[in-house]
Design a protein around this motif. Structure first.
Motif, PDB file in Angstrom:
ATOM      1  N   THR A  26       0.805  -1.148  -0.041  1.00  0.00           N
ATOM      2  CA  THR A  26       0.021  -0.099  -0.051  1.00  0.00           C
ATOM      3  C   THR A  26       0.861   1.375   0.180  1.00  0.00           C
ATOM      4  O   THR A  26       0.415   2.312  -0.516  1.00  0.00           O
ATOM      5  CB  THR A  26      -0.736   0.083   1.177  1.00  0.00           C
ATOM      6  OG1 THR A  26      -0.256  -0.025   2.480  1.00  0.00           O
ATOM      7  CG2 THR A  26      -2.022  -1.204   1.153  1.00  0.00           C
ATOM      8  N   THR A  27       2.048   1.371   0.592  1.00  0.00           N
ATOM      9  CA  THR A  27       3.097   2.369   0.674  1.00  0.00           C
ATOM     10  C   THR A  27       4.066   2.538  -0.670  1.00  0.00           C
ATOM     11  O   THR A  27       4.595   3.545  -0.609  1.00  0.00           O
ATOM     12  CB  THR A  27       3.500   2.238   2.025  1.00  0.00           C
ATOM     13  OG1 THR A  27       4.150   1.576   2.268  1.00  0.00           O
ATOM     14  CG2 THR A  27       2.421   2.733   3.237  1.00  0.00           C
ATOM     15  N   ALA A  28       4.317   1.328  -1.278  1.00  0.00           N
ATOM     16  CA  ALA A  28       5.571   1.280  -2.185  1.00  0.00           C
ATOM     17  C   ALA A  28       5.202   2.340  -3.367  1.00  0.00           C
ATOM     18  O   ALA A  28       6.212   2.962  -3.771  1.00  0.00           O
ATOM     19  CB  ALA A  28       5.605  -0.118  -2.622  1.00  0.00           C
ATOM     20  N   PRO A  29       3.980   2.384  -3.651  1.00  0.00           N
ATOM     21  CA  PRO A  29       3.654   3.247  -4.953  1.00  0.00           C
ATOM     22  C   PRO A  29       3.966   4.641  -4.318  1.00  0.00           C
ATOM     23  O   PRO A  29       4.338   5.662  -5.230  1.00  0.00           O
ATOM     24  CB  PRO A  29       2.085   3.289  -4.979  1.00  0.00           C
ATOM     25  CG  PRO A  29       1.883   1.884  -4.696  1.00  0.00           C
ATOM     26  CD  PRO A  29       2.639   1.517  -3.414  1.00  0.00           C
ATOM     27  N   THR A  30       3.951   5.171  -3.168  1.00  0.00           N
ATOM     28  CA  THR A  30       4.203   6.418  -2.771  1.00  0.00           C
ATOM     29  C   THR A  30       5.942   6.723  -2.742  1.00  0.00           C
ATOM     30  O   THR A  30       6.341   7.724  -3.138  1.00  0.00           O
ATOM     31  CB  THR A  30       3.837   6.875  -1.285  1.00  0.00           C
ATOM     32  OG1 THR A  30       2.403   6.483  -1.141  1.00  0.00           O
ATOM     33  CG2 THR A  30       4.227   8.068  -0.750  1.00  0.00           C
ATOM     34  N   LEU A  31       6.516   5.372  -2.488  1.00  0.00           N
ATOM     35  CA  LEU A  31       8.206   5.625  -2.698  1.00  0.00           C
ATOM     36  C   LEU A  31       8.308   5.802  -4.147  1.00  0.00           C
ATOM     37  O   LEU A  31       9.237   6.392  -4.471  1.00  0.00           O
ATOM     38  CB  LEU A  31       8.624   4.325  -2.196  1.00  0.00           C
ATOM     39  CG  LEU A  31      10.381   4.091  -2.460  1.00  0.00           C
ATOM     40  CD1 LEU A  31      10.879   5.399  -1.709  1.00  0.00           C
ATOM     41  CD2 LEU A  31      10.517   2.917  -1.758  1.00  0.00           C
ATOM     42  N   ALA A  32       7.806   4.835  -5.034  1.00  0.00           N
ATOM     43  CA  ALA A  32       7.971   5.226  -6.556  1.00  0.00           C
ATOM     44  C   ALA A  32       7.727   6.679  -7.082  1.00  0.00           C
ATOM     45  O   ALA A  32       8.419   7.021  -7.848  1.00  0.00           O
ATOM     46  CB  ALA A  32       6.964   3.859  -7.160  1.00  0.00           C
TER      47      ALA A  32
END
Length: 119
Positions: free
Chosen positions: A32-38
């Motif tokens: 759920t948070t990996a896209p924010t890192l990307a």
């Protein structure tokens, strides 16, 4: 049912001095948070730094989705900038090493050593 108050709050702090972009992540880095890192990686790469460091030293959980972001960053941008990751201990560096990603990008135990390696 009350929310889990023990869950680590997720946050990303980015800095860029024109030469080195640092993305410091804290909390759980999962699907759920990996896209924010990307998204943070894309925003920093747009400014054309010579180096990008992703600091995972405050990450409490590292999921495969986040490791995919790291691998994709190396694949897409590793030829154009020096890319490294700060990760130390069983929560972050161990899964990165188990997946063999430490062979794809440079792994540092702390931000100071990552920055020193650029000089």
């Amino acid at each position: 049912m009350p929310a889990d108050t023990n869950a680590a709050a997720f946050s990303i702090q980015s800095s860029n001095d024109g030469r080195v972009a640092v993305i410091a992540v804290s909390g759980e880095l999962d699907i759920t948070t990996a896209p924010t890192l990307a998204t943070a990686v894309d925003q920093q790469v747009e400014s054309s730094p010579s180096a990008l460091i992703i600091d995972l030293s405050a990450v409490s959980f590292l999921a495969s989705a986040a490791m995919t972001v790291l691998a994709t960053t190396q694949k897409d941008h590793g030829d154009n900038l020096a890319f490294s990751v700060v990760a130390d201990g069983p929560t972050t560096s161990r899964p990165i090493k188990l997946m063999g990603l430490d062979q794809e990008f440079t792994l540092h135990a702390n931000l100071a050593s990552a920055l020193a390696a650029l000089d």
